[in-house]
Design an enzyme around this catalytic site. Structure first.
Site, PDB file in Angstrom:
ATOM      1  N   LYS A  13      -6.244   0.245  14.724  1.00  0.00           N
ATOM      2  CA  LYS A  13      -4.779   0.375  14.799  1.00  0.00           C
ATOM      3  C   LYS A  13      -4.292   1.690  14.187  1.00  0.00           C
ATOM      4  CE  LYS A  13      -3.746  -3.279  12.389  1.00  0.00           C
ATOM      5  NZ  LYS A  13      -5.046  -3.928  12.100  1.00  0.00           N
ATOM      6  N   ARG A  88       2.986  -9.484  10.359  1.00  0.00           N
ATOM      7  CA  ARG A  88       1.692 -10.142  10.285  1.00  0.00           C
ATOM      8  C   ARG A  88       1.815 -11.641  10.062  1.00  0.00           C
ATOM      9  NH1 ARG A  88      -1.405  -5.344   7.966  1.00  0.00           N
ATOM     10  NH2 ARG A  88      -3.581  -5.889   8.208  1.00  0.00           N
ATOM     11  N   ARG A 127     -17.009   2.181   7.610  1.00  0.00           N
ATOM     12  CA  ARG A 127     -15.877   2.887   7.018  1.00  0.00           C
ATOM     13  C   ARG A 127     -15.933   2.798   5.487  1.00  0.00           C
ATOM     14  NH1 ARG A 127      -9.854   0.911   8.424  1.00  0.00           N
ATOM     15  NH2 ARG A 127     -10.206  -0.606   6.783  1.00  0.00           N
ATOM     16  N   ARG A 133     -12.740   2.129   0.355  1.00  0.00           N
ATOM     17  CA  ARG A 133     -11.615   1.217   0.118  1.00  0.00           C
ATOM     18  C   ARG A 133     -12.085  -0.020  -0.612  1.00  0.00           C
ATOM     19  NH1 ARG A 133      -7.742   0.389   5.348  1.00  0.00           N
ATOM     20  NH2 ARG A 133      -7.931  -1.747   4.601  1.00  0.00           N
ATOM     21  N   ARG A 144     -10.519 -11.072   5.368  1.00  0.00           N
ATOM     22  CA  ARG A 144      -9.397 -10.466   6.098  1.00  0.00           C
ATOM     23  C   ARG A 144      -9.377 -10.901   7.554  1.00  0.00           C
ATOM     24  NH1 ARG A 144     -11.020  -4.801   4.616  1.00  0.00           N
ATOM     25  NH2 ARG A 144      -9.673  -4.089   6.284  1.00  0.00           N
TER      26      ARG A 144
HETATM   27  P1  ADP Z   1      -6.493  -3.803   7.904  1.00  0.00           P
HETATM   28  O1  ADP Z   1      -5.669  -4.018   9.137  1.00  0.00           O
HETATM   29  O2  ADP Z   1      -7.728  -2.993   8.152  1.00  0.00           O
HETATM   30  O3  ADP Z   1      -6.779  -5.066   7.147  1.00  0.00           O
HETATM   31  P2  ADP Z   1      -4.247  -2.553   6.512  1.00  0.00           P
HETATM   32  O4  ADP Z   1      -4.344  -1.190   5.951  1.00  0.00           O
HETATM   33  O5  ADP Z   1      -3.325  -2.746   7.643  1.00  0.00           O
HETATM   34  O6  ADP Z   1      -5.724  -2.908   6.882  1.00  0.00           O
HETATM   35  O7  ADP Z   1      -3.859  -3.587   5.356  1.00  0.00           O
HETATM   36  C1  ADP Z   1      -4.590  -3.670   4.161  1.00  0.00           C
HETATM   37  C2  ADP Z   1      -4.053  -4.799   3.298  1.00  0.00           C
HETATM   38  O8  ADP Z   1      -2.677  -4.557   2.967  1.00  0.00           O
HETATM   39  C3  ADP Z   1      -4.044  -6.182   3.952  1.00  0.00           C
HETATM   40  O9  ADP Z   1      -5.289  -6.846   3.851  1.00  0.00           O
HETATM   41  C4  ADP Z   1      -2.934  -6.873   3.122  1.00  0.00           C
HETATM   42  O10 ADP Z   1      -3.392  -7.275   1.849  1.00  0.00           O
HETATM   43  C5  ADP Z   1      -1.937  -5.774   2.913  1.00  0.00           C
HETATM   44  N1  ADP Z   1      -0.921  -5.771   3.994  1.00  0.00           N
HETATM   45  C6  ADP Z   1      -0.724  -4.795   4.936  1.00  0.00           C
HETATM   46  N2  ADP Z   1       0.293  -5.124   5.755  1.00  0.00           N
HETATM   47  C7  ADP Z   1       0.754  -6.336   5.347  1.00  0.00           C
HETATM   48  C8  ADP Z   1       1.769  -7.221   5.790  1.00  0.00           C
HETATM   49  N3  ADP Z   1       2.539  -6.932   6.855  1.00  0.00           N
HETATM   50  N4  ADP Z   1       1.962  -8.374   5.118  1.00  0.00           N
HETATM   51  C9  ADP Z   1       1.215  -8.678   4.057  1.00  0.00           C
HETATM   52  N5  ADP Z   1       0.234  -7.910   3.590  1.00  0.00           N
HETATM   53  C10 ADP Z   1      -0.012  -6.746   4.213  1.00  0.00           C
END
Ligand code: ADP
Length: 190
Positions: A13, A88, A127, A133, A144
């Site tokens: 994404k 989400r 990654r 990370r 996740r």
């Molecule tokens: P990925 O899609 O690879 O899991 P992101 O960078 O989008 O990574 O998100 C990393 C973390 O940030 C998520 O696992 C969550 O803990 C938090 N996060 C991101 N966006 C949201 C959201 N919309 N609502 C709740 N938590 C979020």
């Protein structure tokens, strides 16, 4: 254009969001990036978010929703935006609906990247060695994916029912996926 991009962790994404933002001249707003910036800066928001992120859990909606509401009210988002990683949860969809309605705006569409789940676990592990990370360990990656399946995957149906969904095959070379994504977005405009 006002768009969202969805897909499981590791679907690409963030990568595609950057290209879409350039192509359509809109900011890519990644909730994950905003959280990570706050974690690095040691802000109270970052301290709160880190507890959840490190465990692979979602940050509470109350925290995330107000952060997004503020971000999309900024000047650079006035002409459109791409949300990466938001909404989400069911509650976040309702909140985004209300943010848009308050501003008299509508979403143009939701792009979903579809990927093979085992392939993306492997991508994320790779990654992990590059980006370091904290949430890219195997246990957390699997958590996740689980959380995504439970809380986020059902939203795909919501957007499909609204007729605003475009599904794009996210497997293959980055460039190929980008071309598919652009074509899908052009289709939304038409
Ligand atoms: P990925 O899609 O690879 O899991 P992101 O960078 O989008 O990574 O998100 C990393 C973390 O940030 C998520 O696992 C969550 O803990 C938090 N996060 C991101 N966006 C949201 C959201 N919309 N609502 C709740 N938590 C979020």
């Amino acid at each position: 254009m006002r768009l969202i991009i969805m897909g499981p962790p590791g679907a690409g994404k963030g990568t595609q969001a950057t290209f879409i933002a350039q192509e359509f001249g809109i900011p890519a707003i990644s909730t994950g990036d905003i959280f990570r910036a706050n974690v690095s800066a040691g802000t109270p928001l970052g301290v709160e978010a880190k507890r959840y992120m490190d465990a692979g859990e979602y940050v509470p909606d109350s925290v995330t929703n107000s952060m997004v509401r503020n971000r999309i009210a900024e000047d650079d988002a006035k002409g459109g935006f791409l949300l990466d990683g938001y909404p989400r949860t069911v509650a976040q969809v309702a909140e985004l609906d209300s943010m848009l309605a308050d501003a008299g705006l509508e979403l143009d569409g939701a792009v979903v990247l579809t990927v093979d789940s085992e392939a993306i676990v492997q991508r994320l592990l790779k990654r992990a060695t590059i980006e370091n990370r904290a949430d890219d360990t195997e246990d957390v990656i699997r958590r996740r994916q689980e959380v995504y399946g439970e809380q986020t995957a059902p939203l795909i149906d919501t957007y499909r029912e609204r007729g605003a969904l475009v599904e794009v095959d996210g497997m293959g070379e980055v460039d190929e996926v980008t071309q598919r994504v652009f074509a899908a977005i052009e289709g939304l405009k038409g």
